[in-house]
Design an enzyme around this catalytic site. Structure first.
Site, PDB file in Angstrom:
ATOM      1  N   ARG A 121       2.552   5.636  -0.421  1.00 18.25           N
ATOM      2  CA  ARG A 121       3.054   5.626   0.949  1.00 18.25           C
ATOM      3  C   ARG A 121       4.151   6.666   1.169  1.00 18.25           C
ATOM      4  O   ARG A 121       4.098   7.455   2.119  1.00 18.25           O
ATOM      5  CB  ARG A 121       3.576   4.231   1.306  1.00 18.25           C
ATOM      6  CG  ARG A 121       2.496   3.154   1.332  1.00 18.25           C
ATOM      7  CD  ARG A 121       3.095   1.767   1.438  1.00 18.25           C
ATOM      8  NE  ARG A 121       2.099   0.716   1.307  1.00 18.25           N
ATOM      9  CZ  ARG A 121       1.601   0.016   2.322  1.00 18.25           C
ATOM     10  NH1 ARG A 121       2.013   0.263   3.551  1.00 18.25           N
ATOM     11  NH2 ARG A 121       0.707  -0.923   2.117  1.00 18.25           N
ATOM     12  N   ASP A 150     -10.055  -0.554  -7.422  1.00 18.08           N
ATOM     13  CA  ASP A 150     -10.595   0.393  -6.447  1.00 18.08           C
ATOM     14  C   ASP A 150     -10.135   1.850  -6.551  1.00 18.08           C
ATOM     15  O   ASP A 150     -10.902   2.753  -6.864  1.00 18.08           O
ATOM     16  CB  ASP A 150     -10.374  -0.136  -5.036  1.00 18.08           C
ATOM     17  CG  ASP A 150      -8.961  -0.650  -4.767  1.00 18.08           C
ATOM     18  OD1 ASP A 150      -8.070  -0.445  -5.605  1.00 18.08           O
ATOM     19  OD2 ASP A 150      -8.748  -1.260  -3.699  1.00 18.08           O
ATOM     20  N   GLU A 210       2.934   1.431  -4.512  1.00 18.69           N
ATOM     21  CA  GLU A 210       3.145   1.527  -3.072  1.00 18.69           C
ATOM     22  C   GLU A 210       4.126   2.631  -2.712  1.00 18.69           C
ATOM     23  O   GLU A 210       3.931   3.365  -1.735  1.00 18.69           O
ATOM     24  CB  GLU A 210       3.626   0.188  -2.509  1.00 18.69           C
ATOM     25  CG  GLU A 210       2.652  -0.975  -2.689  1.00 18.69           C
ATOM     26  CD  GLU A 210       1.420  -0.874  -1.810  1.00 18.69           C
ATOM     27  OE1 GLU A 210       1.310   0.093  -1.025  1.00 18.69           O
ATOM     28  OE2 GLU A 210       0.558  -1.767  -1.901  1.00 18.69           O
ATOM     29  N   THR A 233      -4.960   7.584  -1.247  1.00 17.48           N
ATOM     30  CA  THR A 233      -5.525   6.269  -0.938  1.00 17.48           C
ATOM     31  C   THR A 233      -4.829   5.589   0.241  1.00 17.48           C
ATOM     32  O   THR A 233      -5.273   4.528   0.677  1.00 17.48           O
ATOM     33  CB  THR A 233      -5.503   5.365  -2.189  1.00 17.48           C
ATOM     34  OG1 THR A 233      -6.456   4.304  -2.032  1.00 17.48           O
ATOM     35  CG2 THR A 233      -4.111   4.819  -2.458  1.00 17.48           C
ATOM     36  N   GLU A 257     -11.201   0.232   5.157  1.00 20.07           N
ATOM     37  CA  GLU A 257     -12.168   0.762   4.191  1.00 20.07           C
ATOM     38  C   GLU A 257     -13.566   0.995   4.759  1.00 20.07           C
ATOM     39  O   GLU A 257     -14.235   1.977   4.406  1.00 20.07           O
ATOM     40  CB  GLU A 257     -12.241  -0.166   2.969  1.00 20.07           C
ATOM     41  CG  GLU A 257     -10.993  -0.176   2.119  1.00 20.07           C
ATOM     42  CD  GLU A 257      -9.877  -1.034   2.695  1.00 20.07           C
ATOM     43  OE1 GLU A 257      -8.707  -0.840   2.295  1.00 20.07           O
ATOM     44  OE2 GLU A 257     -10.165  -1.910   3.559  1.00 20.07           O
TER      45      GLU A 257
END
Length: 385
Positions: free
Chosen positions: A25, A150, A21, A370, A284
């Site tokens: 981010r 994913d 994360e 992502t 998504e």
């Protein structure tokens, strides 16, 4: 623009944070902010400072990083398995850190991950979701294109694209993985819907998570670089998966999709468990609409995107912003009173891009990490934006 903004990282704290994360981010966000402004050098300084603090997570016998870092010591804090979608979703940001710092260590760390994954035995060519950072062995054979797996696959094709199509190893790994996914996970329902099942030690679980709906866009952006005889097939597969994910929206009362939907017991593209009926503003499905619009200009993708806009306005808009809802099949919605950060970073950004001209962040010049932070394709000029 950022001259008066103070950004500091804690030096003494007992808290812990996810390596994954923090990378997607904060590191990704800082890098993207730099590339989009072109002049905020302090952003790069902060990205480098943060990237350096993440390096102790890689101090394991295999070089596969631990999933959690300690905010006080900035060393790794977790035990147990590392997750494929976490240690496999560092490549884009770490390559840019090396590019901008002229320090190869960041790229070396992620290339070491790839080296281990290339040589390790993979059941039926599939990548299970859990790996031991100590032994370098798979911990269990659960394979998912949704949560836990994913973005590993996403970063393979995007690493190839971001390298200006020179990273042949990433290309080979991506198409080999996609071949295994098609052979083992891609299914067709009795009603004709194409979906990605999950794989548990050789047994299929006919469930597809909302998180897996990114795969329509992923397969789409990789279609043109597959072997010539399969390029149209990949684009068709991308369209079929995106259609299935749209169906998961249209089959609900709110026209928003559940967290997971199933294809068994007579169900198709609907949640059969109460625990899967919620929607937390996930991006998504809209992400795949955006990519498929850019690739095909089929107007249905904008139509589907506008359906989502109207549903968000009707069911998720609250006084202070937008909220997730507890049951997409309920005619009277209950809000969870949370606006997830990815709603701003991803959901609204992909909606904006869906209705924008193609020359706004064109796909031939940018890839999105992502968390939907745009990073430029690495050409000689990218350091001088």
């Amino acid at each position: 623009m950022f001259s008066e903004v103070e950004l500091s990282f804690p030096r003494q704290s007992n808290g812990e944070a996810s390596l994954f994360e923090v990378n997607i981010r904060y590191v990704g966000g800082l890098l993207s902010a730099y590339y989009l402004t072109g002049e905020e050098v302090r952003l790069i300084d902060k990205a480098m400072e943060l990237g350096e603090k993440l390096l102790p997570a890689f101090n394991t016998p295999t070089g596969i990083p631990r999933g959690v870092i300690n905010l006080g010591s900035w060393g790794w804090a977790s035990a147990g398995s590392s997750i494929l979608a976490e240690f496999g979703t560092l490549h884009l940001e770490f390559v840019h850190l090396s590019e901008l710092s002229s320090n190869a260590i960041y790229k070396e760390k992620v290339m070491n991950i790839r080296k281990l994954l290339s040589k390790i035995e993979k059941p039926h060519g599939l990548y299970p979701n859990f790996l031991s950072p100590v032994s370098g062995n798979w911990v269990q054979h659960h394979v998912s294109i949704g949560g836990l797996g994913d973005s590993f696959y996403e970063y393979l094709i995007k690493s190839y694209l971001m390298s200006d199509k020179t990273d042949e190893e990433a290309k080979k790994m991506y198409y080999s993985a996609l071949e295994a996914i098609e052979a083992n996970l891609v299914q067709k329902s009795p009603g004709g819907l194409t979906y990605m099942a999950e794989w548990r030690g050789g047994i299929l679980d006919h469930k597809m998570g909302h998180l897996a709906c990114f795969s329509g866009g992923m397969i789409g952006i990789g279609a043109d670089d597959g072997v010539p005889e399969k390029r149209q097939h990949y684009l068709d597969l991308a369209a079929e998966i995106t259609h299935t994910c749209h169906e998961s929206y249209t089959r609900s009362a709110t026209k928003l999709g559940p967290e997971a939907f199933r294809f068994d017991g007579g169900a198709e593209a609907t949640a059969t468990r109460l625990s899967d009926r919620y929607y937390i503003l996930r991006p998504e499905v809209i992400e795949s609409y955006m990519y498929m619009w850019r690739l095909t200009h089929d107007p249905k993708y904008r139509e589907w995107g506008w359906e989502a806009v109207e549903a968000l306005e009707q069911h998720c808009r609250v006084d202070s912003g937008f909220s997730g809802i507890r049951d997409v099949y309920a005619t009277t919605v209950g809000h969870d009173n949370m606006q997830q950060s990815f709603f701003l970073s991803e959901t609204l950004k992909y909606l904006y891009l869906l209705f924008s001209d193609d020359d706004l962040l064109p796909l031939e010049d940018w890839v999105f990490n992502t968390e939907a932070h745009p990073l430029p394709i690495i050409r000689d000029s990218c350091l001088f934006l």
